[in-house]
Design a protein around this motif. Sequence first.
Motif, PDB file in Angstrom:
ATOM      1  N   THR A 172     -13.293  11.700  -8.552  1.00 31.56           N
ATOM      2  CA  THR A 172     -12.607  12.922  -9.914  1.00 31.56           C
ATOM      3  C   THR A 172     -11.240  13.707  -9.437  1.00 31.56           C
ATOM      4  N   ASP A 173     -11.450  13.813  -8.515  1.00 27.91           N
ATOM      5  CA  ASP A 173     -10.288  14.998  -8.107  1.00 27.91           C
ATOM      6  C   ASP A 173      -9.033  14.867  -8.069  1.00 27.91           C
ATOM      7  N   VAL A 174      -8.752  13.507  -7.958  1.00 27.38           N
ATOM      8  CA  VAL A 174      -7.805  12.727  -7.713  1.00 27.38           C
ATOM      9  C   VAL A 174      -7.564  11.711  -8.511  1.00 27.38           C
ATOM     10  N   VAL A 175      -5.387  11.834  -8.691  1.00 25.82           N
ATOM     11  CA  VAL A 175      -4.609  11.151  -9.487  1.00 25.82           C
ATOM     12  C   VAL A 175      -4.032  10.310  -8.760  1.00 25.82           C
ATOM     13  N   LEU A 176      -4.205   9.302  -8.929  1.00 22.98           N
ATOM     14  CA  LEU A 176      -3.570   8.284  -7.768  1.00 22.98           C
ATOM     15  C   LEU A 176      -2.612   7.718  -8.704  1.00 22.98           C
ATOM     16  N   ASP A 177      -1.309   7.931  -8.006  1.00 21.37           N
ATOM     17  CA  ASP A 177      -0.186   7.485  -8.516  1.00 21.37           C
ATOM     18  C   ASP A 177       0.217   5.903  -8.172  1.00 21.37           C
ATOM     19  N   VAL A 178       0.344   4.962  -9.055  1.00 19.24           N
ATOM     20  CA  VAL A 178       0.804   4.271  -8.714  1.00 19.24           C
ATOM     21  C   VAL A 178       2.131   3.704  -9.332  1.00 19.24           C
ATOM     22  N   SER A 179       3.683   4.640  -9.908  1.00 18.52           N
ATOM     23  CA  SER A 179       4.755   4.138 -10.485  1.00 18.52           C
ATOM     24  C   SER A 179       4.969   3.528  -9.048  1.00 18.52           C
ATOM     25  N   ARG A 180       5.523   3.650  -7.798  1.00 16.30           N
ATOM     26  CA  ARG A 180       5.724   2.929  -7.239  1.00 16.30           C
ATOM     27  C   ARG A 180       6.002   1.964  -6.901  1.00 16.30           C
ATOM     28  N   LEU A 181       3.953   0.923  -7.124  1.00 15.71           N
ATOM     29  CA  LEU A 181       3.752  -0.298  -6.616  1.00 15.71           C
ATOM     30  C   LEU A 181       3.792  -1.587  -7.803  1.00 15.71           C
ATOM     31  N   SER A 182       4.542  -0.328  -9.031  1.00 16.79           N
ATOM     32  CA  SER A 182       4.610  -1.027 -10.259  1.00 16.79           C
ATOM     33  C   SER A 182       5.870  -1.686 -10.337  1.00 16.79           C
TER      34      SER A 182
ATOM     35  N   ASP B 284       0.986  -1.052  -0.288  1.00 18.78           N
ATOM     36  CA  ASP B 284       0.103  -0.140   0.502  1.00 18.78           C
ATOM     37  C   ASP B 284       0.892   1.283   0.120  1.00 18.78           C
ATOM     38  N   ASP B 285       1.894   0.853   0.372  1.00 18.47           N
ATOM     39  CA  ASP B 285       2.660   2.123   0.366  1.00 18.47           C
ATOM     40  C   ASP B 285       3.135   2.995  -0.928  1.00 18.47           C
ATOM     41  N   GLY B 286       2.738   2.273  -2.395  1.00 16.72           N
ATOM     42  CA  GLY B 286       3.459   2.116  -3.639  1.00 16.72           C
ATOM     43  C   GLY B 286       1.950   2.826  -3.986  1.00 16.72           C
ATOM     44  N   LEU B 287       1.196   3.593  -3.265  1.00 18.90           N
ATOM     45  CA  LEU B 287       0.390   4.243  -3.751  1.00 18.90           C
ATOM     46  C   LEU B 287       0.392   6.180  -3.035  1.00 18.90           C
ATOM     47  N   ALA B 288       0.229   6.780  -3.734  1.00 18.77           N
ATOM     48  CA  ALA B 288       0.535   8.484  -3.255  1.00 18.77           C
ATOM     49  C   ALA B 288      -0.592   8.821  -4.856  1.00 18.77           C
ATOM     50  N   MET B 289      -0.916  10.039  -3.950  1.00 10.69           N
ATOM     51  CA  MET B 289      -1.851  11.406  -4.847  1.00 10.69           C
ATOM     52  C   MET B 289      -0.700  12.098  -5.770  1.00 10.69           C
ATOM     53  N   SER B 290      -1.233  12.216  -6.949  1.00  8.91           N
ATOM     54  CA  SER B 290      -0.156  13.526  -6.891  1.00  8.91           C
ATOM     55  C   SER B 290      -0.692  14.356  -7.603  1.00  8.91           C
ATOM     56  N   GLN B 291      -2.780  14.653  -7.637  1.00  7.42           N
ATOM     57  CA  GLN B 291      -3.287  15.842  -8.524  1.00  7.42           C
ATOM     58  C   GLN B 291      -2.110  17.149  -8.341  1.00  7.42           C
ATOM     59  N   ASP B 292      -3.078  18.064  -8.444  1.00  6.62           N
ATOM     60  CA  ASP B 292      -2.317  19.162  -8.177  1.00  6.62           C
ATOM     61  C   ASP B 292      -3.741  20.267  -6.563  1.00  6.62           C
ATOM     62  N   THR B 293      -4.783  19.579  -7.076  1.00  9.37           N
ATOM     63  CA  THR B 293      -5.429  20.100  -6.172  1.00  9.37           C
ATOM     64  C   THR B 293      -5.723  19.624  -4.755  1.00  9.37           C
ATOM     65  N   PRO B 294      -5.104  20.555  -3.517  1.00  6.90           N
ATOM     66  CA  PRO B 294      -4.176  20.581  -2.189  1.00  6.90           C
ATOM     67  C   PRO B 294      -5.583  19.322  -1.574  1.00  6.90           C
ATOM     68  N   ASP B 295      -4.898  18.184  -0.484  1.00  5.71           N
ATOM     69  CA  ASP B 295      -6.104  17.353  -0.037  1.00  5.71           C
ATOM     70  C   ASP B 295      -7.561  18.422   0.604  1.00  5.71           C
ATOM     71  N   THR B 296      -7.138  19.735   0.961  1.00  2.00           N
ATOM     72  CA  THR B 296      -8.369  20.516   1.662  1.00  2.00           C
ATOM     73  C   THR B 296      -9.047  21.298   0.944  1.00  2.00           C
ATOM     74  N   GLU B 297      -9.380  20.199  -0.306  1.00  2.00           N
ATOM     75  CA  GLU B 297     -10.004  20.905  -1.296  1.00  2.00           C
ATOM     76  C   GLU B 297     -10.163  19.491  -2.623  1.00  2.00           C
ATOM     77  N   LEU B 298     -10.098  18.805  -1.789  1.00  2.00           N
ATOM     78  CA  LEU B 298     -10.537  16.865  -2.645  1.00  2.00           C
ATOM     79  C   LEU B 298     -11.873  16.715  -1.946  1.00  2.00           C
ATOM     80  N   ARG B 299     -12.944  16.493  -2.771  1.00  2.00           N
ATOM     81  CA  ARG B 299     -14.315  16.447  -2.492  1.00  2.00           C
ATOM     82  C   ARG B 299     -15.164  14.849  -3.395  1.00  2.00           C
ATOM     83  N   ASN B 300     -14.664  14.142  -4.064  1.00  2.00           N
ATOM     84  CA  ASN B 300     -14.678  12.976  -4.785  1.00  2.00           C
ATOM     85  C   ASN B 300     -14.054  12.545  -5.756  1.00  2.00           C
TER      86      ASN B 300
END
Lengths: 253, 343
Positions: free
Chosen positions: B275-285, B257-273
């Motif tokens: 569709t606001d999230v981009v999940l970076d899975v490159s470390r998992l891969s 699970d440590d291989g998952l990270a968020m990489s979107q520009d939207t700050p954490d505090t503004e996430l609502r859905n």
Amino acid sequence: MTRTSLDVTGRDCLSFTVSGPWAHFRRLDTTTEKLTYRVIPRTTAAGLVAAVLGEPRDSYYDTFAPEVSAMAITPLSSLETMPIPQLTLPTEEGDIQTADGVSGKTVVDPGTIATERKRRTFEYIVDPAYRIDLVLDDDAVFERVAEQLLAGRATYTPYLGKSECLATIDDVERTTVTDTDATSVHSTVPEEHVVPGAGKQLRIERTPAYMKADETGRRTTGFVSYAYSGGDETLTVSDAPTKEVEDRTVCFI
Amino acid sequence: MSDTTDTVENRSEIVFLYDAEDTNPNGNPLSANDKPRIDESTGKAVVTDVRLKRYLRDQLDDDGHEIYIKNPSKADYEGAIDRDDLFKAVTGLEEDDIEDYTGAEAADAFLNNAVDVRYFGATASFSSEFQSALGDGFPGQFIGPVQFSHARSLNTVVQKSESKQLSTVVSSGGDSEQGTFATDNRLQYALVPFHGIVNEVGAESTGLTEADVSRLDTLLWRALKNQTLTRSKMGHHPQLYLRVEYSTDEYHIGRLDDGLAMSQDTPDTELRNITDVVLDVSRLSEELDRSTEHIDTVHVKANPHLKVQTKDDTGGPDQLVTALEGAVGEGAVERIDVYDTGE
């Protein structure tokens, strides 16, 4: 207080890091409040190694007895904690029932849930990490541990105290223990050797260190009181049996 | 008498990501009004393994499986009988027959009828008289081969500033009832990754089967959709499920699970859905790529709305599958149909 009597100088040592998102090592001196030791107790670390080997419960205590084993434990993280309250149910005789005529539909009686369901606070360490240096007199067991850890294998799932505290073991190295005169120690230090420093917080705890199997399962045969630091901090010692492993100064217990 | 002798042979490591939108992922029973659990040092939401396992047990119950740890709000207590009759209820045997059975046979019968114990273990002792009738072979404790960590959200969470007031009637025991008010506490958004291990060696002690493990592939997903329909849990959505099944005995990577990270520009505090999230899975891969020789199959399911970033590109679930196939090989990635339960 019991301490290791094994002469570790010049011996092969296995050094590895055990870490995880959570840990809970329940303090013996509390009951309803499940507080945790900050440093993984020696007995827990022994259990972790036994789990890696797949040893059955209560079968491995002689391997980690004070005259045939030595272990140094170095905290690598700040060891901060977080309370996580949980509801627990009793499992005393008479509390568990099963619905009549329904195979396997077992329940705790609702009256018992209403009156006996306890809110208990479990204290967890957040993001703990420890470097463990292990010396065993039994070469065959030592080689098995080394083989398993270097291959990234563990028979039972490693965890830090409770099964929901899944652990990872990495950075496994075969090392050699050497003598040193250094007085700045990275690992936990037996309490009597610590030199308090001005402005330095001195953190001390007393945990189980040795166990024996007996007719009821097991019993603790020795405790150790030690001082510890978190993260990159070191402790100053006086007249301590310090050794060097990798580039760290440690005290074996 | 056991039909659970074909225990699972391969170890698996599970990563299960879901999100919680305008809801309370896991209330703290010791706080005022069951506030969401938050790790104060990181500001991240915390969800216990107990919460996740309750969802799973309830879904197993709804699917028609027999479970040991029933949900108090769902259990039928009419005619509850003494636990000393458990063995007879489970096996249909009469009192006189019990001593003909060994404790191990009794344990088999119990495990055959309590699927949640095969997964998560349980404390299941009988009274001392009954225990001696069963013999020493019946263990008082079953250690579960499936273990999940407490989860900590990937994002720093924000508690809703506008909490609505609820009026409720609570019973303080007996016939007395009293009205009161409570505050409805919710988080704006939390993206919660759970991490679990299926231990093939531990599986032998509870008889966890291949079918039980395959069931997890649909169970977690469906549980999060179906068991979160109450007022305080509305707003949960499963987003990503991965079960990495290893071919090497006693091996797992750990902390996938440590291989998952968020990489979107939207700050954490503004996430609502989601569709606001981009999940970076490159470390998992990368982790999977490094351990290809130990991996048998990666079982995967992703929400169509999930956006993932790999080291090559950004895209939807297909992009994720392509990245996984690049890491472990095309034949080693299997997409899951969560509605094909095969039962």
